[in-house]
Design a protein around this motif. Structure first.
Motif, PDB file in Angstrom:
ATOM      1  N   TYR A 342       0.851  -1.192   0.000  1.00 17.41           N
ATOM      2  CA  TYR A 342       0.000   0.000   0.000  1.00 17.41           C
ATOM      3  C   TYR A 342       0.887   1.244   0.000  1.00 17.41           C
ATOM      4  O   TYR A 342       1.802   1.356   0.820  1.00 17.41           O
ATOM      5  CB  TYR A 342      -0.890   0.004   1.249  1.00 17.41           C
ATOM      6  CG  TYR A 342      -1.972   1.056   1.224  1.00 17.41           C
ATOM      7  CD1 TYR A 342      -3.225   0.769   0.699  1.00 17.41           C
ATOM      8  CD2 TYR A 342      -1.738   2.333   1.728  1.00 17.41           C
ATOM      9  CE1 TYR A 342      -4.220   1.743   0.673  1.00 17.41           C
ATOM     10  CE2 TYR A 342      -2.723   3.308   1.698  1.00 17.41           C
ATOM     11  CZ  TYR A 342      -3.972   3.007   1.172  1.00 17.41           C
ATOM     12  OH  TYR A 342      -4.955   3.966   1.138  1.00 17.41           O
ATOM     13  N   ASP A 343       0.603   2.156  -0.924  1.00 16.26           N
ATOM     14  CA  ASP A 343       1.382   3.389  -1.028  1.00 16.26           C
ATOM     15  C   ASP A 343       0.642   4.517  -0.310  1.00 16.26           C
ATOM     16  O   ASP A 343      -0.387   5.020  -0.798  1.00 16.26           O
ATOM     17  CB  ASP A 343       1.624   3.756  -2.496  1.00 16.26           C
ATOM     18  CG  ASP A 343       2.517   2.750  -3.196  1.00 16.26           C
ATOM     19  OD1 ASP A 343       3.423   2.204  -2.524  1.00 16.26           O
ATOM     20  OD2 ASP A 343       2.303   2.486  -4.398  1.00 16.26           O
ATOM     21  N   LEU A 344       1.156   4.895   0.850  1.00 16.42           N
ATOM     22  CA  LEU A 344       0.542   5.948   1.646  1.00 16.42           C
ATOM     23  C   LEU A 344       0.722   7.319   1.001  1.00 16.42           C
ATOM     24  O   LEU A 344       1.820   7.661   0.558  1.00 16.42           O
ATOM     25  CB  LEU A 344       1.175   5.991   3.035  1.00 16.42           C
ATOM     26  CG  LEU A 344       0.779   4.931   4.061  1.00 16.42           C
ATOM     27  CD1 LEU A 344       1.723   5.014   5.260  1.00 16.42           C
ATOM     28  CD2 LEU A 344      -0.664   5.104   4.507  1.00 16.42           C
ATOM     29  N   THR A 345      -0.342   8.112   0.970  1.00 17.38           N
ATOM     30  CA  THR A 345      -0.207   9.508   0.572  1.00 17.38           C
ATOM     31  C   THR A 345       0.241  10.302   1.799  1.00 17.38           C
ATOM     32  O   THR A 345       0.173   9.826   2.937  1.00 17.38           O
ATOM     33  CB  THR A 345      -1.549  10.071   0.070  1.00 17.38           C
ATOM     34  OG1 THR A 345      -2.476  10.097   1.166  1.00 17.38           O
ATOM     35  CG2 THR A 345      -2.111   9.216  -1.059  1.00 17.38           C
ATOM     36  N   ASP A 346       0.681  11.533   1.566  1.00 17.63           N
ATOM     37  CA  ASP A 346       1.082  12.386   2.691  1.00 17.63           C
ATOM     38  C   ASP A 346      -0.085  12.625   3.639  1.00 17.63           C
ATOM     39  O   ASP A 346       0.078  12.624   4.863  1.00 17.63           O
ATOM     40  CB  ASP A 346       1.609  13.728   2.174  1.00 17.63           C
ATOM     41  CG  ASP A 346       2.955  13.599   1.467  1.00 17.63           C
ATOM     42  OD1 ASP A 346       3.658  12.595   1.730  1.00 17.63           O
ATOM     43  OD2 ASP A 346       3.298  14.493   0.678  1.00 17.63           O
ATOM     44  N   ALA A 347      -1.277  12.822   3.071  1.00 11.65           N
ATOM     45  CA  ALA A 347      -2.461  13.068   3.899  1.00 11.65           C
ATOM     46  C   ALA A 347      -2.796  11.841   4.746  1.00 11.65           C
ATOM     47  O   ALA A 347      -3.142  11.958   5.932  1.00 11.65           O
ATOM     48  CB  ALA A 347      -3.646  13.448   3.017  1.00 11.65           C
TER      49      ALA A 347
END
Length: 394
Positions: A342-347
């Protein structure tokens, strides 16, 4: 005709030999971590996890391997998992408090349509495990394999073993190297810190004057014991929630850092940061209270699996930024990509770590300080003094 018949028979024999050799090549032997020899397909593509630990670890190897899940996913977990898994059948848990939920008859029925290659069990080897697994394998006709992954030190080797077992050697080696390098990094860093460890407690629940903490020496406290001085007493409970303490006990311990488990609406964290008695502790006054991030799993455990590596990365950087001087955001995103796919966004990262960074924790006391009545602070100090006085009379 006779010669022709002989030639025909020879052709049949040669063909049968080739078919037999091909069939033999389609299976292989694997010895699991309790010494059981299991016959498996050369290529694995249908796996059932035997419990929550196996479910977490199997996902890190390859989400496409699942043909069933051990339990349904929570609302928090659903955000991070492959949506295909949400509709898979539930096969239950073989060991642990929910052992009875894995029914051999159900496994047999599911196997008729799922064609399960292997049921994967992960955790700590138990004395009865070999006969237990032999028994359920015989009853179901489905192969069961166990791989040890209990202590942090087990993780690198377990991934090599899992890569072999599940015919995913490249991913197994990749995760093994990552975890091996991480543990070596921390061994080196903790040697630098030596006896200058910060003191801390891990609070798992708060109910009025009752506080639950994970005691030192517990399987669930391995990271806490490693990176700091766990002030909680030697563990008496094997539960992940730990042992019970009173608020007076906490006041006397007065740790440098407090790690608190995630709760809905951040209830435990807010209690610590706003309650007058908790506010007398130096950790609160210094902004060293942090809530463990939760998603897809609580970083501190529940169950205590590979996400504990995240808690080590996180707490190490919080308590010893001069030793573990990496960018925490980068390290967390890397871990999520490797282990949770899973690629986390900054938000998303900011939301996940809302009370887990020095900036947010340091800001909270300043924001709430003016709202704490002076008599509340005095009451907390009086409670501490009274408790110490009582101890001297015993």
């Amino acid at each position: 005709m006779r010669n022709g018949g002989i030639i025909f028979v020879l052709i049949l024999l040669v063909a049968a030999a080739f078919v037999g050799a091909a069939a033999a090549e389609e299976t292989r032997e694997f010895v699991d971590d309790v010494g059981r020899q299991i016959t498996l397909p050369v290529e694995i593509d249908a796996v059932s996890p035997s419990g929550p630990l196996a479910q977490i670890v199997l996902y890190s190897l390859d989400p496409d391997l699942f043909v069933s899940v051990s339990s349904e996913f929570s609302d928090i977990q659903k955000k991070y998992v492959d949506t295909r898994l949400l509709s898979l059948p539930v096969t239950g848990q073989f060991y642990g408090s929910k052992a009875s939920t894995m029914n051999p008859e159900s496994i047999m029925e599911l196997n008729k349509r799922l064609n399960i290659d292997v049921v994967l069990d992960i955790g700590e080897a138990k004395e009865t495990m070999k006969p237990d697994l032999d028994d359920i394998q015989k009853k179901t006709g489905v192969s069961f394999a166990f791989v040890t992954q209990n202590k942090l030190a087990d993780i690198p080797g377990s991934y090599e073993k899992l890569g072999e077992l599940l015919s995913r050697p490249e991913q197994g080696t990749r995760l093994s190297k990552y975890t091996s390098d991480l543990l070596a990094e921390f061994d080196s860093g903790m040697k630098t810190i030596g006896s200058d460890k910060k003191s801390l407690i891990y609070v798992t629940a708060i109910d009025g004057n009752s506080v639950s903490m994970v005691g030192n020496g517990s399987y669930h406290a391995e990271v806490i014991d490693y990176v700091g001085r766990n002030l909680a007493a030697t563990s008496a409970s094997s539960s992940g929630t730990g042992d019970g303490y009173t608020m007076e006990d906490i006041l006397q311990l007065n740790p440098d850092f407090i790690i608190v488990s995630y709760a809905d609406n951040h209830a435990y964290y807010q209690k610590i940061m706003n309650d007058p008695m908790w506010r007398t502790l130096s950790a609160v006054q210094n902004g060293n209270v942090y809530e463990a991030p939760n998603g897809p799993h609580n970083w501190m455990g529940g169950p205590p699996s590979i996400q504990r590596l995240l808690s080590m990365i996180w707490i190490g950087n919080l308590m010893y930024p001069d030793v573990f001087e990496y960018d925490i955001d980068t390290r967390v995103k890397e871990f999520y990509s490797l282990f949770f796919h899973y690629d986390l966004t900054d938000a998303e990262l900011n939301d996940l770590m809302i009370y887990a960074t020095s900036e947010t924790s340091a800001a909270t006391p300043a924001e709430t300080k003016s709202s704490v009545p002076i008599f509340g602070m005095l009451a907390g100090l009086a409670a501490t003094a009274l408790f110490v006085w009582k101890k001297t009379l015993r």
